[in-house]
Design a protein around this motif. Structure first.
Motif, PDB file in Angstrom:
ATOM      1  N   ILE A   1      20.180  27.497  40.365  1.00  0.00           N
ATOM      2  CA  ILE A   1      20.838  28.693  40.888  1.00  0.00           C
ATOM      3  C   ILE A   1      22.291  28.697  40.427  1.00  0.00           C
ATOM      4  N   ILE A   2      22.845  29.917  40.344  1.00  0.00           N
ATOM      5  CA  ILE A   2      24.248  30.099  39.937  1.00  0.00           C
ATOM      6  C   ILE A   2      24.934  30.946  41.008  1.00  0.00           C
ATOM      7  N   LEU A   3      26.070  30.437  41.502  1.00  0.00           N
ATOM      8  CA  LEU A   3      26.939  31.220  42.379  1.00  0.00           C
ATOM      9  C   LEU A   3      28.204  31.557  41.587  1.00  0.00           C
ATOM     10  N   LEU A   4      28.625  32.822  41.624  1.00  0.00           N
ATOM     11  CA  LEU A   4      29.838  33.178  40.902  1.00  0.00           C
ATOM     12  C   LEU A   4      30.729  34.021  41.813  1.00  0.00           C
ATOM     13  N   ASP A   5      32.026  33.883  41.590  1.00  0.00           N
ATOM     14  CA  ASP A   5      33.026  34.584  42.406  1.00  0.00           C
ATOM     15  C   ASP A   5      34.032  35.246  41.457  1.00  0.00           C
ATOM     16  N   VAL A   6      34.287  36.541  41.678  1.00  0.00           N
ATOM     17  CA  VAL A   6      35.242  37.268  40.831  1.00  0.00           C
ATOM     18  C   VAL A   6      36.648  36.717  41.104  1.00  0.00           C
ATOM     19  N   ASP A   7      37.334  36.293  40.052  1.00  0.00           N
ATOM     20  CA  ASP A   7      38.657  35.661  40.192  1.00  0.00           C
ATOM     21  C   ASP A   7      39.701  36.682  40.651  1.00  0.00           C
ATOM     22  N   HIS A   8      40.547  36.243  41.621  1.00  0.00           N
ATOM     23  CA  HIS A   8      41.688  37.035  42.111  1.00  0.00           C
ATOM     24  C   HIS A   8      41.266  38.439  42.539  1.00  0.00           C
ATOM     25  N   PHE A   9      40.087  38.557  43.151  1.00  0.00           N
ATOM     26  CA  PHE A   9      39.575  39.880  43.512  1.00  0.00           C
ATOM     27  C   PHE A   9      40.413  40.506  44.626  1.00  0.00           C
ATOM     28  N   LYS A  10      40.848  39.667  45.581  1.00  0.00           N
ATOM     29  CA  LYS A  10      41.661  40.211  46.680  1.00  0.00           C
ATOM     30  C   LYS A  10      42.963  40.792  46.130  1.00  0.00           C
ATOM     31  N   GLN A  11      43.586  40.079  45.182  1.00  0.00           N
ATOM     32  CA  GLN A  11      44.811  40.572  44.577  1.00  0.00           C
ATOM     33  C   GLN A  11      44.559  41.881  43.805  1.00  0.00           C
ATOM     34  N   PHE A  12      43.367  41.951  43.151  1.00  0.00           N
ATOM     35  CA  PHE A  12      42.992  43.160  42.414  1.00  0.00           C
ATOM     36  C   PHE A  12      42.899  44.345  43.364  1.00  0.00           C
TER      37      PHE A  12
ATOM     38  N   ARG B   1      23.547  40.211  45.151  1.00  0.00           N
ATOM     39  CA  ARG B   1      24.906  40.105  45.693  1.00  0.00           C
ATOM     40  C   ARG B   1      24.864  39.152  46.877  1.00  0.00           C
ATOM     41  N   TYR B   2      25.654  38.077  46.775  1.00  0.00           N
ATOM     42  CA  TYR B   2      25.642  37.053  47.815  1.00  0.00           C
ATOM     43  C   TYR B   2      26.495  37.483  48.999  1.00  0.00           C
ATOM     44  N   GLY B   3      27.562  38.205  48.733  1.00  0.00           N
ATOM     45  CA  GLY B   3      28.455  38.678  49.785  1.00  0.00           C
ATOM     46  C   GLY B   3      29.852  38.861  49.229  1.00  0.00           C
ATOM     47  N   GLY B   4      30.539  39.966  49.635  1.00  0.00           N
ATOM     48  CA  GLY B   4      31.900  40.177  49.149  1.00  0.00           C
ATOM     49  C   GLY B   4      31.926  40.288  47.648  1.00  0.00           C
ATOM     50  N   GLU B   5      32.813  39.445  46.998  1.00  0.00           N
ATOM     51  CA  GLU B   5      32.882  39.437  45.543  1.00  0.00           C
ATOM     52  C   GLU B   5      32.047  38.317  44.929  1.00  0.00           C
ATOM     53  N   GLU B   6      31.119  37.743  45.707  1.00  0.00           N
ATOM     54  CA  GLU B   6      30.265  36.664  45.215  1.00  0.00           C
ATOM     55  C   GLU B   6      28.880  37.210  44.866  1.00  0.00           C
ATOM     56  N   PHE B   7      28.313  36.673  43.770  1.00  0.00           N
ATOM     57  CA  PHE B   7      26.979  37.046  43.304  1.00  0.00           C
ATOM     58  C   PHE B   7      26.167  35.774  43.132  1.00  0.00           C
TER      59      PHE B   7
ATOM     60  N   TYR C   1      41.864  48.360  34.175  1.00  0.00           N
ATOM     61  CA  TYR C   1      43.211  48.003  34.653  1.00  0.00           C
ATOM     62  C   TYR C   1      43.703  46.686  34.046  1.00  0.00           C
ATOM     63  N   ARG C   2      42.878  45.656  34.181  1.00  0.00           N
ATOM     64  CA  ARG C   2      43.238  44.369  33.576  1.00  0.00           C
ATOM     65  C   ARG C   2      41.950  43.572  33.366  1.00  0.00           C
ATOM     66  N   THR C   3      42.064  42.509  32.658  1.00  0.00           N
ATOM     67  CA  THR C   3      40.888  41.684  32.373  1.00  0.00           C
ATOM     68  C   THR C   3      40.335  41.107  33.677  1.00  0.00           C
ATOM     69  N   VAL C   4      39.015  41.137  33.786  1.00  0.00           N
ATOM     70  CA  VAL C   4      38.327  40.584  34.958  1.00  0.00           C
ATOM     71  C   VAL C   4      37.545  39.356  34.511  1.00  0.00           C
ATOM     72  N   THR C   5      37.703  38.273  35.248  1.00  0.00           N
ATOM     73  CA  THR C   5      36.963  37.035  34.966  1.00  0.00           C
ATOM     74  C   THR C   5      36.292  36.567  36.239  1.00  0.00           C
ATOM     75  N   ALA C   6      35.431  35.540  36.075  1.00  0.00           N
ATOM     76  CA  ALA C   6      34.720  34.992  37.236  1.00  0.00           C
ATOM     77  C   ALA C   6      34.536  33.495  37.041  1.00  0.00           C
ATOM     78  N   SER C   7      34.427  32.785  38.158  1.00  0.00           N
ATOM     79  CA  SER C   7      34.167  31.344  38.162  1.00  0.00           C
ATOM     80  C   SER C   7      32.727  31.116  38.592  1.00  0.00           C
ATOM     81  N   PHE C   8      32.077  30.113  37.969  1.00  0.00           N
ATOM     82  CA  PHE C   8      30.643  29.897  38.162  1.00  0.00           C
ATOM     83  C   PHE C   8      30.384  28.476  38.662  1.00  0.00           C
ATOM     84  N   GLY C   9      29.549  28.380  39.687  1.00  0.00           N
ATOM     85  CA  GLY C   9      29.057  27.092  40.163  1.00  0.00           C
ATOM     86  C   GLY C   9      27.562  27.030  39.994  1.00  0.00           C
ATOM     87  N   VAL C  10      27.053  25.929  39.403  1.00  0.00           N
ATOM     88  CA  VAL C  10      25.641  25.812  39.052  1.00  0.00           C
ATOM     89  C   VAL C  10      25.061  24.565  39.710  1.00  0.00           C
ATOM     90  N   SER C  11      23.832  24.689  40.223  1.00  0.00           N
ATOM     91  CA  SER C  11      23.103  23.520  40.744  1.00  0.00           C
ATOM     92  C   SER C  11      21.664  23.610  40.289  1.00  0.00           C
TER      93      SER C  11
END
Length: 694
Positions: free
Chosen positions: A564-575, A607-613, A643-653
């Motif tokens: 499984i992969i969990l990912l979170d959009v970086d700096h989404f709250k700031q965006f 969609r896992y919740g919020g900005e997480e997938f 607006y600006r580049t969007v990136t995400a961080s990924f956690g894998v298990s």
């Protein structure tokens, strides 16, 4: 000197006359060859038509394919001769046209060779051959017109030479008065006469070619009319095919068609009703895949085998369990479908639902049984007729049913109308058409012959008659006939009532079926709303938990791979703070679309919740999961964001023997996600590296 000059002129004129005469002979030969080619082409198309219509032997007893092969060979020989003559006389324009006709004939020759090899030709190939013939004849007309023009030019030149030589000889003879040139002049005159005869022959050939040309034009017009008729027939054929499909779909009985392997390719509306299965669920699939069919469809495969052996199957009773577990009884009829050549291309099976008819028959039998029990004296009427068509016996019950005294029946001729009889359609029943006389005359039994007897008070008594000829063993003629008949007036009334009840029942069933379909559609819409995220259109957290529960159990039980992969959009709250929540919602929707674009069909994206997938990867090990995570990370980073580049961080298990339940697998992915963010974001991190990082 004058005599020498005259001699030289005579020799030169003779040489020119011979040259022109030789060219005229060659021209006549070329025209003859071209005309022969036209005739051979017309004959070849005629032979193709004979093969198409099945005329394999012509009236002279020769095989059509042999005649077609012979015409091909003769044409090719004539073509080579024509090429040689054109090259010999340096007629480049004629040679070019001859080569073009050879190219056109090549297409016709291919069709002819296939027809000779298979001894058959399709309608499409024959139509193509007719079109090629038309094109060839047009081109061949150019060849003949060119030759005729060339021939006329040479004849004109020959006439000029002859006129010049004649004038020259006359002037020389007059000038010199020398009679020794008479034999030479006479010889030249004889040659001129022969040339004149040749011109007349060539003119006759020209007229004959003109007649042939007119005949070919007539045939071309006939061909055009035939092609237009063929096009009209094609349109009618397509219309008939469409009408057949409509009629097949609207047949009042269940019907379906199948191929030799048992695959269904047509399924009408009554079949949907009888089996409880819609056509899209059946068409293209094999009969063995449906449990509603007898013996899981194997009995129908036996029917398929019998049909493709050419057998017609009638009145085969089948028991059918519908998709709603109702048991229905149907009578099956099946027969093969053939093409115009008699080859079996498919089969059709029709089924008449007789469930209600069987119940009705049972009710009728019960009614008859109760009627017989309640009236022990009730018996069938019996009438015997001798060979002289006189009634010799009749029982009392028969007289009672007929409504005629017994002594008025016995001894009466069957040609006499004892009672006023009517057919089921209300028309009068004449004595000659009665069942007793028909059985005696045809020497065959007549069963269940129904007619009515009109009483004086207007009532009609309906009776059912069974009649048979009476014939002694070894006798060639029957000695009479016997008929038994019963009063079925009450049964007909009951049948009419039962039919009315069945119609009402069918109407109620149709209403219930429509309500059921509407309820199923509403439930499907509710289920979709309960499992889908409203913003992104992805599956929601509940769907993720259900999917992971199934995949985790399946992988643990069968020792399969799962990641499984969990990912979170970086700096989404700031965006959101910088650009607003509507811009943030567009980012979440864009991330969802990017994930779906890269994911496999077997992967789960939610969609896992919020900005997480979350992404579930069945049958994926550690290496494959990290490669997939990197693809997801890369496509998000490469997107053109407004607006600006969007990136995400990924956690894998990845599932391993050390992981006991799905919650632990999710927790490891979450921890890996946290590490990826801690190490600088916009990267992928696997849970197996957590200890090394710590």
């Amino acid at each position: 000197m004058a005599l020498a000059t005259i001699g030289l002129l005579c020799i030169l004129s003779s040489f020119f006359v011979n040259q022109v005469s030789r060219n005229q002979t060659n021209d006549a030969e070329i025209i003859d060859i071209a005309a022969r080619q036209r005739l051979l082409t017309v004959q070849m198309v005629q032979y193709l038509e004979d093969i198409r219509d099945g005329r394999s032997i012509n009236p002279n007893g020769r095989a059509t394919s042999y005649l077609l092969q012979r015409a091909r060979a003769d044409w090719l020989i004539a073509h080579r001769q024509l090429q040689q003559l054109a090259q010999t006389q340096n007629l480049s324009e004629l040679n070019a046209v001859v080569n073009e006709t050879g190219t056109i004939f090549g297409a016709l020759d291919q069709i002819a060779r296939r027809a000779i090899a298979s001894e058959s030709i399709s309608e499409a190939a024959y139509g193509e051959a007719r079109l090629i013939q038309k094109e060839y004849l047009n081109k061949q007309t150019q060849v003949i017109r060119y030759l005729l023009g060339l021939h006329e030019t040479k004849i004109s030149r020959l006439n000029q030479i002859q006129t010049f030589c004649s004038l020259l000889i006359v002037l020389v003879v007059i000038a010199e008065g020398v009679w020794v040139f008479r034999p030479l002049v006479r010889g030249l005159q004889d040659k001129f006469d022969r040339e004149s005869d040749q011109r007349e022959e060539l003119e006759a050939i020209r007229r004959e070619l003109g007649d042939q040309n007119q005949s070919l034009h007539h045939k071309q017009r006939e061909l055009s009319h035939a092609l237009r008729r063929a096009e009209d027939m094609s349109k009618l054929s397509r219309y008939a095919a469409a009408r057949f499909e409509e009629l097949f779909a609207g047949l009042p009985i269940a019907a379906f068609t199948f191929d030799e392997s048992g695959d269904v390719f047509e399924w009408n509306r009554e079949a949907e009703t009888l089996f409880g299965i819609k056509a899209p669920q059946v068409v293209g699939r094999n009969l063995t895949e449906f449990r509603v069919l007898p013996n899981a469809g194997t009995q129908y495969l036996e029917i398929v085998k019998r049909v493709f052996s050419g057998e017609h199957i009638y009145d085969l009773e089948q028991s059918i369990r519908r998709s709603d577990n109702q048991i229905r009884t149907a009578v099956c009829n099946a027969f093969p479908l053939t093409d115009p050549d008699g080859n079996i291309t498919g089969g059709v099976c029709s089924l008449q639902d007789v469930t209600e008819a069987r119940k009705e028959a049972l009710r009728i039998q019960e009614s008859e049984s109760l009627f017989r029990v309640s009236t022990e004296s009730l018996q069938s009427g019996i009438v015997f007729m001798d060979r002289h068509l006189k009634i010799t016996q009749c029982n009392p019950r028969g007289a009672e049913i007929l409504g005629v005294p017994l002594d008025h029946i016995v001894g009466e001729s069957m040609n006499h109308q004892l009672v006023d009889c009517i057919c089921e359609d209300g028309s009068p029943l004449v004595p000659e058409s009665g069942p007793l006389l028909v059985a005696f005359r045809t020497r065959r039994p007549v069963q269940d012959f129904i007619y009515g007897i009109r009483r004086d008070d207007g009532r009609i008594t309906w009776i059912s008659v069974n009649a048979s000829p009476v014939q002694l063993p070894g006798a060639s003629e029957p000695i009479g006939a016997v008929a038994s008949f019963t009063d079925i007036t009450n049964i007909r009334i009951q049948q009419r009532r039962l039919l009315d009840e069945m119609q009402k029942t069918n109407e109620q069933s149709l209403v219930l079926e429509v309500q059921k379909m509407e309820l199923e559609a509403a439930n499907a819409r509710l289920e979709d709303l309960a499992t889908t995220d409203g913003l992104t259109g992805l599956k929601n957290h509940r769907s993720f938990q259900e999917f992971l529960e199934r995949e985790f159990a399946l992988a643990a039980r069968n020792n399969r791979r799962l990641s499984i992969i969990l990912l979170d959009v970086d700096h989404f709250k700031q965006f959101n703070d910088d650009f607003g929540h509507q811009a943030g919602d567009k980012v979440l929707k864009g991330v969802a679309d990017a994930l779906l674009a890269v994911a496999r069909t077997s992967d789960f994206v939610g969609r896992y919740g919020g900005e997480e997938f979350v992404i579930v990867l069945p049958e994926t090990d550690t290496e494959g999961a990290m490669e997939a995570a990197e693809r997801f990370r890369k496509i998000i980073e490469d997107q053109k964001w407004p607006y600006r580049t969007v990136t995400a961080s990924f956690g894998v298990s990845t599932l391993s023997p050390m992981i006991d339940d799905k919650a632990e697998l999710v927790a490891l992915a979450d921890a890996a996600l946290y590490t990826a963010k801690r190490l600088g974001r916009n990267q992928c991190f696997h849970a197996s590296e957590l200890r090394q990082t710590a």
